[in-house]
Design a protein around this motif. Structure first.
Motif, short mmCIF file in Angstrom:
data_model
loop_
_atom_site.label_atom_id
_atom_site.label_comp_id
_atom_site.label_asym_id
_atom_site.label_seq_id
_atom_site.Cartn_x
_atom_site.Cartn_y
_atom_site.Cartn_z
N THR A 33 0.74 -1.09 -0.14
CA THR A 33 0.01 -0.09 0.25
C THR A 33 0.74 1.30 0.00
O THR A 33 0.29 2.23 -0.46
N GLU A 52 -3.64 9.50 -2.78
CA GLU A 52 -4.69 9.05 -2.15
C GLU A 52 -6.04 8.53 -3.00
O GLU A 52 -6.10 9.28 -4.02
N PRO A 53 -6.79 7.61 -2.52
CA PRO A 53 -7.61 7.08 -3.64
C PRO A 53 -8.89 8.11 -3.47
O PRO A 53 -9.20 8.69 -2.39
N LYS A 87 -12.11 4.73 0.02
CA LYS A 87 -11.62 3.73 0.69
C LYS A 87 -12.86 3.08 1.32
O LYS A 87 -13.62 3.68 2.23
N GLU A 88 -12.83 1.79 1.22
CA GLU A 88 -14.09 1.03 1.76
C GLU A 88 -13.44 -0.02 2.53
O GLU A 88 -12.31 -0.74 2.32
N GLN A 89 -13.99 -0.21 3.74
CA GLN A 89 -13.68 -1.25 4.54
C GLN A 89 -14.37 -2.63 4.64
O GLN A 89 -15.83 -2.22 4.98
N GLU A 143 -9.49 -4.10 2.42
CA GLU A 143 -9.93 -2.66 1.92
C GLU A 143 -10.18 -2.76 0.48
O GLU A 143 -9.23 -3.36 -0.27
N TRP A 186 -9.73 0.23 -2.19
CA TRP A 186 -9.67 1.73 -2.69
C TRP A 186 -9.92 1.87 -4.18
O TRP A 186 -9.69 1.08 -5.29
#
Length: 107
Positions: free
Chosen positions: A33, A42-43, A46-48, A75, A77
């Motif tokens: 990463t 930076e994307p 961002k999803e978790q 994650e 992205w």
């Protein structure tokens, strides 16, 4: 000979099938990463999430193998480079790029 040199030069600048080009840099599956952030920034999003991983363990009480499960954090992205490029979704597990998927055109 001239055509061969041009062909080889073009191949040198083509990203692998499961890679993402950002400016002059390229990241691919297996990269960290940190490399992704340094290359692409930076994307947009961002999803978790998480996924279940199964494995076999021996149950001494019952004398047989059984299946157990662990939860692995994941994650995703998303990079949106605008209307002239495709959206890229990067799946990250354990700090490494696991998968790079291309979506539709950005906005």
């Amino acid at each position: 000979m001239h055509r061969l040199a041009i062909f080889l030069l073009c191949i040198a600048f083509v990203a692998p099938a499961h890679a993402l080009r950002c400016g002059t840099g390229v990241v691919s599956e297996g990269d960290s990463t940190l490399e992704l952030l340094q290359t692409c920034g930076e994307p947009t999003l961002k999803e978790q999430t998480e996924r279940q991983v199964s494995y076999r363990i021996y149950d001494r009480v019952h004398g047989r193998y059984t299946t157990a499960y662990d939860t692995v954090p994941v994650e995703i992205w998303t990079y949106n480079f605008g209307p002239r490029r495709f959206i890229q979704r990067i799946t990250i597990e354990d700090g490494r790029i696991k998968r790079i998927e291309r979506g539709g055109y950005g906005y």
